[in-house]
Design an enzyme around this catalytic site. Structure first.
Site, PDB file in Angstrom:
ATOM      1  N   ASP A  33      -8.623  -5.228   5.047  1.00  0.00           N
ATOM      2  CA  ASP A  33      -7.787  -5.054   6.237  1.00  0.00           C
ATOM      3  C   ASP A  33      -8.680  -4.876   7.463  1.00  0.00           C
ATOM      4  OD1 ASP A  33      -5.885  -4.533   8.133  1.00  0.00           O
ATOM      5  OD2 ASP A  33      -4.963  -2.839   7.095  1.00  0.00           O
TER       6      ASP A  33
ATOM      7  N   LYS B 130     -16.605   7.135  -2.711  1.00  0.00           N
ATOM      8  CA  LYS B 130     -16.449   7.516  -1.297  1.00  0.00           C
ATOM      9  C   LYS B 130     -15.243   8.422  -1.138  1.00  0.00           C
ATOM     10  CE  LYS B 130     -13.590   3.590   0.238  1.00  0.00           C
ATOM     11  NZ  LYS B 130     -12.359   4.090  -0.237  1.00  0.00           N
TER      12      LYS B 130
ATOM     13  N   ARG C 215       0.822  -1.217   0.000  1.00  0.00           N
ATOM     14  CA  ARG C 215       0.000   0.000   0.000  1.00  0.00           C
ATOM     15  C   ARG C 215       0.855   1.266   0.000  1.00  0.00           C
ATOM     16  NH1 ARG C 215      -4.117  -1.939   4.636  1.00  0.00           N
ATOM     17  NH2 ARG C 215      -2.257  -3.158   5.166  1.00  0.00           N
TER      18      ARG C 215
ATOM     19  N   ASP D 171     -14.438   1.245  -4.433  1.00  0.00           N
ATOM     20  CA  ASP D 171     -13.919   2.610  -4.606  1.00  0.00           C
ATOM     21  C   ASP D 171     -13.483   2.788  -6.057  1.00  0.00           C
ATOM     22  OD1 ASP D 171     -11.390   1.328  -4.796  1.00  0.00           O
ATOM     23  OD2 ASP D 171     -11.101   1.515  -2.636  1.00  0.00           O
TER      24      ASP D 171
END
Length: 315
Positions: free
Chosen positions: A226, A196, A100, A173
């Site tokens: 997660d 979002k 990430r 998303d």
């Protein structure tokens, strides 16, 4: 197994021992004899208890929680095998941690995904086999060959076998739209997108839903879950907007912090995950289905060993 005088050997760190054993069953070899333990102060100790000279060696290790321990196990195993004159070392990393952190989102951010790629290469890996990187460009962070497998087809086949009606595939998303589109193509279904904004890390706020989901069976698709905030908030919003049933799936069940409680209390009918990260017994809820990546990883390992195309696995 022996091709051109080169033996294949599969070893595993502590993070992925069960998966490695299943891979070994797939390709018909024994799991390599290695001890990965710690000294009393927490230092990792690796002992390779068989010869690997000239062998084609595969180390199966996800860099999941505890991330730093599992990463160090992988690095030390690579170093041990390199110093033992292994012919070629492939790091099989079903779940690539630190993925990430793949760009500078703000000033003075590290690009840790690139740093980890450099460390793995420096340790002595000759190639990497991984699955569903959080960002595809991480493939370019490695200066060694990398084979990138996709978990989407395994998950999509599961839903195809369920014969659900009026299916809409939903991206949680805007960043996951390509993944959702590929998934929808497999199921021959339309897609919708949850728009979002995220006020801060691990907190998501639902804004709008793009697409028609009223009265439909929806499948939320993501690469990892997660803390499960995104997926459960998304599922609740879809229900509020008139979805009939909500299913969800992901490749990597990170499931940290409040994830289990959120999933248990959510409207998600079934969450389908892959075993790139082992799921301990306390996380095996009634509405969580685990599918194995051992068959596809086994085929990829055989293809690498036999020097044949890995891309044929996507055909």
């Amino acid at each position: 197994m022996n091709i051109n005088g080169k033996q294949i050997k599969v070893f595993a760190g502590n993070a992925s021992k069960d998966l490695a054993m299943n891979i070994c069953k797939q390709i018909g070899v024994k799991l390599g004899d290695a001890d990965v333990t710690t000294f009393s102060d927490g230092e990792i100790a690796v002992n390779i208890n068989e010869t690997v000279r000239g062998a084609d060696v595969f180390i199966v290790q996800s860099t999941c929680a505890p991330v730093n321990n599992n990463l160090m196990e992988l690095l030390i195993m690579i170093d041990a095998l390199k110093r033992a004159s292994a012919g070629r070392i492939t790091a099989v990393i079903p779940y690539y941690g630190y993925a990430r952190q793949d760009r500078k989102a703000k000033a003075r951010d590290p690009i840790t995904a690139k740093l980890v790629a450099d460390i793995i290469t420096t340790a002595g890996a000759d190639r990497v086999l991984t699955m569903d990187l959080h960002a595809s460009q991480i493939q370019g962070y490695f200066n060694i060959p990398l084979d990138h497998l996709l978990g989407g087809p395994i998950l999509a086949q599961h839903f195809a076998d369920m014969n659900l009606e009026d299916v809409v595939v939903v991206s949680p998303d805007l960043g996951s739209v390509t993944r959702a589109r590929n998934f929808a193509r497999f199921l021959d279904a339309p897609i919708a997108i949850i728009d979002k904004r995220r006020p801060k890390a691990n907190v998501s706020e639902i804004m709008n839903i793009i697409g028609d989901i009223e009265g439909k069976t929806v499948i939320l698709v993501d690469d990892m879950i997660d803390t499960a905030g995104t997926i459960t908030n998304g599922a609740n919003a879809l229900k509020e907007f008139g979805a009939k049933e909500v299913y969800a799936c992901c490749t990597h069940p990170v499931l940290s912090g409040p994830a289990m409680e959120r999933i248990q209390n959510s409207v998600i009918k079934e969450l389908v995950v892959l075993d790139t990260i082992p799921l301990p017994e306390k996380k095996q809820l009634d509405n969580i289905e685990v599918l194995s990546v051992a068959p596809i990883l086994g085929k990829a390992i055989q293809s690498i060993y036999e020097n044949t195309s890995v891309s044929k696995l996507f055909e």
